[in-house]
Scaffold this motif. Structure first.
Motif, PDB file in Angstrom:
ATOM      1  N   GLN A   7       0.811  -1.212   0.000  1.00  0.00           N
ATOM      2  CA  GLN A   7       0.000   0.000   0.000  1.00  0.00           C
ATOM      3  C   GLN A   7       0.848   1.268   0.000  1.00  0.00           C
ATOM      4  O   GLN A   7       0.350   2.341  -0.350  1.00  0.00           O
ATOM      5  CB  GLN A   7      -0.933  -0.002   1.217  1.00  0.00           C
ATOM      6  CG  GLN A   7      -2.104  -0.968   1.088  1.00  0.00           C
ATOM      7  CD  GLN A   7      -3.034  -0.907   2.276  1.00  0.00           C
ATOM      8  OE1 GLN A   7      -2.590  -0.766   3.412  1.00  0.00           O
ATOM      9  NE2 GLN A   7      -4.323  -1.012   2.032  1.00  0.00           N
ATOM     10  N   LYS A   8       2.098   1.151   0.380  1.00  0.00           N
ATOM     11  CA  LYS A   8       2.986   2.304   0.351  1.00  0.00           C
ATOM     12  C   LYS A   8       3.511   2.587  -1.048  1.00  0.00           C
ATOM     13  O   LYS A   8       4.080   3.659  -1.292  1.00  0.00           O
ATOM     14  CB  LYS A   8       4.170   2.084   1.305  1.00  0.00           C
ATOM     15  CG  LYS A   8       3.780   1.928   2.762  1.00  0.00           C
ATOM     16  CD  LYS A   8       5.005   1.640   3.606  1.00  0.00           C
ATOM     17  CE  LYS A   8       4.631   1.440   5.073  1.00  0.00           C
ATOM     18  NZ  LYS A   8       5.820   1.113   5.902  1.00  0.00           N
ATOM     19  N   ARG A   9       3.351   1.629  -1.945  1.00  0.00           N
ATOM     20  CA  ARG A   9       3.871   1.759  -3.307  1.00  0.00           C
ATOM     21  C   ARG A   9       2.798   2.323  -4.229  1.00  0.00           C
ATOM     22  O   ARG A   9       1.614   2.051  -4.082  1.00  0.00           O
ATOM     23  CB  ARG A   9       4.316   0.384  -3.829  1.00  0.00           C
ATOM     24  CG  ARG A   9       5.253  -0.384  -2.908  1.00  0.00           C
ATOM     25  CD  ARG A   9       6.674   0.072  -3.080  1.00  0.00           C
ATOM     26  NE  ARG A   9       7.114  -0.085  -4.454  1.00  0.00           N
ATOM     27  CZ  ARG A   9       7.519  -1.250  -4.977  1.00  0.00           C
ATOM     28  NH1 ARG A   9       7.533  -2.341  -4.218  1.00  0.00           N
ATOM     29  NH2 ARG A   9       7.912  -1.317  -6.226  1.00  0.00           N
ATOM     30  N   ARG A  10       3.235   3.111  -5.198  1.00  0.00           N
ATOM     31  CA  ARG A  10       2.318   3.619  -6.208  1.00  0.00           C
ATOM     32  C   ARG A  10       2.111   2.566  -7.285  1.00  0.00           C
ATOM     33  O   ARG A  10       2.942   1.684  -7.479  1.00  0.00           O
ATOM     34  CB  ARG A  10       2.860   4.924  -6.798  1.00  0.00           C
ATOM     35  CG  ARG A  10       2.838   6.089  -5.818  1.00  0.00           C
ATOM     36  CD  ARG A  10       3.382   7.353  -6.439  1.00  0.00           C
ATOM     37  NE  ARG A  10       4.816   7.244  -6.735  1.00  0.00           N
ATOM     38  CZ  ARG A  10       5.568   8.251  -7.158  1.00  0.00           C
ATOM     39  NH1 ARG A  10       5.016   9.445  -7.333  1.00  0.00           N
ATOM     40  NH2 ARG A  10       6.846   8.090  -7.403  1.00  0.00           N
ATOM     41  N   PHE A  11       1.007   2.737  -8.006  1.00  0.00           N
ATOM     42  CA  PHE A  11       0.671   1.733  -9.005  1.00  0.00           C
ATOM     43  C   PHE A  11       1.758   1.616 -10.068  1.00  0.00           C
ATOM     44  O   PHE A  11       2.125   0.507 -10.465  1.00  0.00           O
ATOM     45  CB  PHE A  11      -0.670   2.075  -9.661  1.00  0.00           C
ATOM     46  CG  PHE A  11      -1.004   1.192 -10.819  1.00  0.00           C
ATOM     47  CD1 PHE A  11      -1.468  -0.104 -10.627  1.00  0.00           C
ATOM     48  CD2 PHE A  11      -0.825   1.635 -12.125  1.00  0.00           C
ATOM     49  CE1 PHE A  11      -1.754  -0.923 -11.703  1.00  0.00           C
ATOM     50  CE2 PHE A  11      -1.111   0.818 -13.202  1.00  0.00           C
ATOM     51  CZ  PHE A  11      -1.578  -0.464 -12.987  1.00  0.00           C
ATOM     52  N   ARG A  12       2.276   2.741 -10.525  1.00  0.00           N
ATOM     53  CA  ARG A  12       3.287   2.675 -11.587  1.00  0.00           C
ATOM     54  C   ARG A  12       4.556   1.985 -11.103  1.00  0.00           C
ATOM     55  O   ARG A  12       5.278   1.391 -11.904  1.00  0.00           O
ATOM     56  CB  ARG A  12       3.590   4.076 -12.111  1.00  0.00           C
ATOM     57  CG  ARG A  12       4.137   5.062 -11.098  1.00  0.00           C
ATOM     58  CD  ARG A  12       4.517   6.366 -11.800  1.00  0.00           C
ATOM     59  NE  ARG A  12       5.028   7.368 -10.878  1.00  0.00           N
ATOM     60  CZ  ARG A  12       4.287   8.307 -10.333  1.00  0.00           C
ATOM     61  NH1 ARG A  12       2.992   8.354 -10.608  1.00  0.00           N
ATOM     62  NH2 ARG A  12       4.820   9.202  -9.510  1.00  0.00           N
TER      63      ARG A  12
END
Length: 671
Positions: free
Chosen positions: A143-148
């Motif tokens: 959840q800390k990571r962005r989709f890209r």
């Protein structure tokens, strides 16, 4: 002509036109000049300060605009960008994050459900216990990571992203297709299915069964499924010692299973009814409260274990905060069950139960055979081949008539069958399906399979011709799926066909578009290998008979004494006795003297080895006395012909640390 100008100071005097009287300038002092310079300097400084202020304000405005733009891009614009589309429905990055969360919540519930079902079984339940903390922390990290970043992350992250998007697209295709069929699922249907499947696992009160009863042999099952008892029905309880002794004596008196009375038909367990909608609405929140309680308990257990280990190592405490709430679990599972209920409704629409006709053909059969082999050269003509088969057809027909007359199939198979794989088993060829694939790994000839599937249980076939000869077949069991199983199979196949049609009719897109993997054409198409048919099950390798041991009275024994060079602190000696060519008896004796004691200790080991072939033995023993008081001997023995043996023998000994290394090689040959 212009008149001359006149000023008051001139007192009647005139000044010619074009000329002016120069005024007398005041005398400037040093103090006045300094004041003016300071004034100019202050003015310049003010202008510079105003310029700096305006510049700083402009920079601040630009920075704020950049920050606001970045926040707007990350928090508003980018999350609203579509990453997939099915017809007119789009999946945004923000919705993807919710799909990711639901996926992990569903995985968490499945894990807790397996723990609840198999937790008492260490072998099965141990595989799922304490997995919740790992799932919890994995979601928090993702959840800390962005989709890209996830899309171009590790292989596991890319696979997860692809799976979630694919599942969303499949679900949307089904929902949109169901809407075109006029099929919808109500909230109560979803809750009822959840309560039916999850209630007995997480609410033990729903899984309590009625008391078990003992049915006497006179109990009967009525056509309505009720038990009509003409004898006695008693609750299960503990028998007295006298009753137990009497039961043991009665059981011991039965020597044949045929002496037992025929069991009465036992009623099939009544399926548990689906909860009413009102009951389901009350049960579902309680189910997920139980799930959340177990989830918290596993996190607390893991937190305690980690804190204990980290404190002992001097590290900081580990914070395992919950990533889910009870409502998160319920929302995720409602989504999953809604898809399941919708699929069931579509299947029922495509293949209604009314009018469905079940087939009577079996999927698998178990059979036995008698094979009369017909050997024909490969280059034989059709006339010669037919003549060879005609020679044995009358014999095959005769055997078939004997079997129909009551002859024992197993006895005739052992006497006449030419198939070594089934002959000794009374002709049993095992189970096989419509393709001829056998449970024993063989593939039977299509003519053989077709004839067997057409038989009823216990029916004897006419002689069946295959490339191996004539087969007389008897089917011992036909496995025909029940009507419910056939209906479910038909519905599954119909749903798969419907879904494939919906995929082709839908517009499915990805953003950015996924580049298709280039297909490299093959020069030659891959051909499906033709199966190799066999006449029967594989033949088991024959069991080799044991080699008899010659009597010692007829075969003299050979005794070889091994001479070794002992170390200064120990003496090692070994005697090998070879009897005949099959049995080797060896006695090893190790004597060592402790430097710390005046007494000598002896460790004695005897071993017997059975060998095959010429008794030629090469040995390299290494006796070692360890500090723990054990005498270990590691030895490699190589017997010429068939056997290579490596042994480690350990015999307790009170001798202190002393080591004796000896290596010897000898050859013992039997006469």
């Amino acid at each position: 002509m212009a008149e001359p100008t006149r000023t008051p100071s001139q007192k009647g005097r005139t000044t010619p036109a074009g000329k002016s009287r120069r005024k007398k300038q005041p005398v400037q002092t040093a103090s006045s000049r300094t004041t003016r310079r300071d004034l100019r300097k202050s003015q310049i400084e003010e202008r510079q300060q105003r310029l700096v202020t305006r510049t700083v304000a402009g920079v601040i405005v630009v920075v704020v605009l950049v920050l606001v733009s970045g926040i707007f891009y990350d928090q508003v614009w980018e999350p609203r960008q579509a990453i997939a589309q099915v017809n007119d429905e789009k999946l945004t990055q923000q919705e993807f994050r919710q799909e990711l969360r639901d996926t992990f919540a569903q995985e968490m519930v499945r894990n807790l459900q397996l723990v609840a079902m198999f937790g008492d079984n260490e072998q099965i339940g141990g595989q799922f216990t304490n997995l919740s903390p790992g799932i919890n922390e994995s979601l928090k990290q993702l959840q800390k990571r962005r989709f890209r970043d996830l899309r171009i992350g590790t292989d596991q992250e890319q696979s997860l992203v692809e799976q979630i998007i694919t599942d969303w697209q499949e679900a949307r295709i089904v929902v949109q297709g169901a809407a075109r069929l006029g099929i919808q699922v109500s909230e109560d249907e979803v809750l009822q299915q959840m309560a039916y499947e999850m209630g007995p696992v997480f609410l033990p009160s729903l899984s309590e069964s009625p008391p078990t009863t003992i049915l006497t042999p006179t109990d009967e099952l009525s056509p309505t499924g009720e038990i009509t008892t003409t004898g006695t029905v008693e609750e299960v309880g503990e028998a007295s010692e006298d009753e137990a002794d009497e039961a043991d004596e009665a059981a011991a008196a039965i020597t044949d299973l045929s002496d037992l009375p025929s069991p009465s038909p036992f009623p099939t367990a009544t399926p548990r009814p689906t909860p009413e909608a009102s009951a389901a609405r009350e049960q579902v929140p309680n189910i997920f409260d139980q799930i959340f309680t177990r989830y918290q308990a596993e996190l607390e257990t893991a937190r305690t274990q980690l804190q204990t280990s980290t404190q002992s190592e001097g590290s900081a405490d580990i914070n395992l905060s919950p990533a889910f709430t009870a409502s998160d679990f319920q929302q995720a599972m409602e989504k999953q069950y809604r898809q399941n209920v919708l699929r069931t409704s579509i299947e029922a629409h495509l293949v209604p139960e009314e009018g469905f006709e079940a087939r009577t053909e079996p999927d698998r059969v178990s059979a036995r055979q008698i094979l009369l082999a017909v050997d024909v050269p490969e280059d034989a003509t059709d006339e010669a081949r037919d003549a060879a088969y005609a020679e044995r057809k009358a014999e095959a027909e005769s055997l078939a008539e004997q079997l129909r007359g009551g002859a024992d199939f197993a006895e005739l198979a052992r006497e006449y069958s030419d198939d070594p794989g089934s002959r000794e088993n009374g002709g049993d060829v095992g189970y096989f399906d419509k393709e001829g694939d056998s449970s024993r790994g063989s593939t039977y000839d299509p003519n053989f399979v077709q004839a067997a599937l057409a038989l009823e249980e216990g029916q004897i076939s006419e002689p069946v011709r295959t490339p191996f000869g004539w087969h007389i077949i008897e089917v011992t069991e036909r496995q025909v799926p029940t009507r419910e199983e056939q209906l479910q199979t038909a519905r599954t196949e119909a749903f798969d066909e419907w879904l494939e049609h919906e995929r082709e009719a839908s517009t499915v897109r990805r953003f950015p578009a996924v580049s298709p993997t280039p297909t490299i054409p093959t020069e030659t198409p891959t051909l499906t290998a033709e199966p190799t048919y066999v006449p029967g099950p594989p033949t088991l390798p024959p069991t080799s008979a044991p080699v008899p041991t010659p009597a010692s009275t007829t075969t003299p024994a050979i005794t070889t004494t091994l001479t070794t060079t002992p170390s200064p602190t120990g003496v090692a000696g070994e005697t090998a006795v070879v009897t005949g060519t099959t049995t080797l008896t060896r006695t090893s004796t190790l004597t060592a003297t402790s430097e710390a004691a005046e007494t000598a200790e002896t460790a004695r080991t005897e071993e017997t080895v059975v060998v095959t072939g010429t008794a030629t033995l090469t040995r390299a023993p290494t006796p070692t006395l360890t500090a723990t008081g054990e005498a270990e001997t590691t030895e490699t023995a190589v017997v010429t012909g068939t056997v290579t043996l490596t042994r480690t023998t350990s015999t307790p000994s009170p001798v202190a640390t002393n080591t004796t290394d000896t290596t010897d090689t000898t050859t013992d040959e039997a006469p």
